[in-house]
Design an enzyme around this catalytic site. Sequence first.
Site, PDB file in Angstrom:
ATOM      1  N   SER A  47      44.319  45.321  75.217  1.00 48.61           N
ATOM      2  CA  SER A  47      44.418  43.947  74.718  1.00 48.61           C
ATOM      3  C   SER A  47      45.682  43.760  73.892  1.00 48.61           C
ATOM      4  CB  SER A  47      43.198  43.606  73.857  1.00 48.61           C
ATOM      5  OG  SER A  47      43.230  44.351  72.642  1.00 48.61           O
ATOM      6  N   ASP A  83      43.827  42.764  78.561  1.00 50.51           N
ATOM      7  CA  ASP A  83      42.605  42.193  77.987  1.00 50.51           C
ATOM      8  C   ASP A  83      42.982  41.095  76.985  1.00 50.51           C
ATOM      9  OD1 ASP A  83      39.819  42.064  77.707  1.00 50.51           O
ATOM     10  OD2 ASP A  83      39.797  43.543  76.088  1.00 50.51           O
ATOM     11  N   GLU A 135      38.048  33.046  79.032  1.00 53.23           N
ATOM     12  CA  GLU A 135      36.821  33.194  78.248  1.00 53.23           C
ATOM     13  C   GLU A 135      36.312  31.838  77.798  1.00 53.23           C
ATOM     14  OE1 GLU A 135      35.387  35.124  73.988  1.00 53.23           O
ATOM     15  OE2 GLU A 135      36.751  36.279  75.246  1.00 53.23           O
ATOM     16  N   HIS A 180      32.081  43.091  70.366  1.00 53.80           N
ATOM     17  CA  HIS A 180      33.040  44.185  70.419  1.00 53.80           C
ATOM     18  C   HIS A 180      32.786  45.157  69.263  1.00 53.80           C
ATOM     19  CE1 HIS A 180      35.352  40.769  72.318  1.00 53.80           C
ATOM     20  NE2 HIS A 180      35.419  41.688  73.254  1.00 53.80           N
ATOM     21  N   ASN A 234      33.413  45.553  80.117  1.00 51.25           N
ATOM     22  CA  ASN A 234      34.484  46.113  79.296  1.00 51.25           C
ATOM     23  C   ASN A 234      33.955  47.202  78.366  1.00 51.25           C
ATOM     24  OD1 ASN A 234      35.930  44.036  80.493  1.00 51.25           O
ATOM     25  ND2 ASN A 234      36.973  43.458  78.604  1.00 51.25           N
ATOM     26  N   THR A 237      35.427  50.993  72.777  1.00 45.49           N
ATOM     27  CA  THR A 237      35.090  51.749  71.573  1.00 45.49           C
ATOM     28  C   THR A 237      34.487  53.108  71.885  1.00 45.49           C
ATOM     29  OG1 THR A 237      34.716  49.671  70.394  1.00 45.49           O
ATOM     30  CG2 THR A 237      33.840  51.670  69.386  1.00 45.49           C
TER      31      THR A 237
END
Length: 292
Positions: A47, A83, A135, A180, A234, A237
């Site tokens: 991203s 991203d 989005e 996220h 996605n 992490t």
Amino acid sequence: MKLNEILENTIPQGYAVGSFSPRYVGMIRPVLEAAQECASPAIVQISQKELNLYGITPKQFAAEFFQQKKELRITVPTTLHLDHTKDFSVIEDAIAAGFESVMIDASEKPFDENAELSRKVVEYAHARGVSVEAELGRIGANDRVETDTDSESYTDPDEAQRFTAYTGCDALAVSVGTAHGVYTVKQPTVDHRIIQAIRKRTPVYLVLHGGSGVPAEMVIGSFTLPGGGISKVNIATDLELSLLAALGVSARQTDAWCGSLSEEALRTGREAVKNTVLDKMVHYLHSNGKAW
């Protein structure tokens, strides 16, 4: 491959494609290795905020992606994806660097502004053979790596229908309960009713962000819905956590740190990331064996 090409078989065959963010340039390799070993399609992404936080340029990330594909002789379908991105200039740089798919995230703006900016990106990217993800609704964040806000609002199915028809985007990130980062106080949920309602109203591929830490049954349920559901998940992490844990490091580092690792430490870190990706492909996404 374009994003819409790599997602083409997800709905009829009942699986999802993982969009993995290695965050560190040196961790692109194990993602590709896992995909080849698992015979799974795979998306490698980063991203705008990750580029800034980890000290990477789109050109560096793309160069490593294509170099590793060549060295490893990768034959499974892959896509290089940008991203969450706010700035048009970053999208321009990424496309110039060779990214095959980009995401414009204007979800914090009013509906009309989001739609106008997303349509502008679609027109620019499609003219250059690049797919676009947009989005609608706001996906929250627990660590604020991908996005700047922890606020969220669920995607409205009727708005999704109007938005995708107007913008011409290839994929739509939807807000259905995930977030996220690491789940601490807020626990993950996936509202399958909203996914189904959006799926009925729009033909574009749907994307689930915040896949790290979400129980496997929730992820599986999102793409095995009658009539289809999520096509792209996605995951970022979990990859970084596995890397840091394998090296005994507790805090997020920079790409320069990763580049300074010894060969032994690099192998250890890559093995941990590869195993995490393999686990996701087999037990969360059911994408193993779907490359062909």
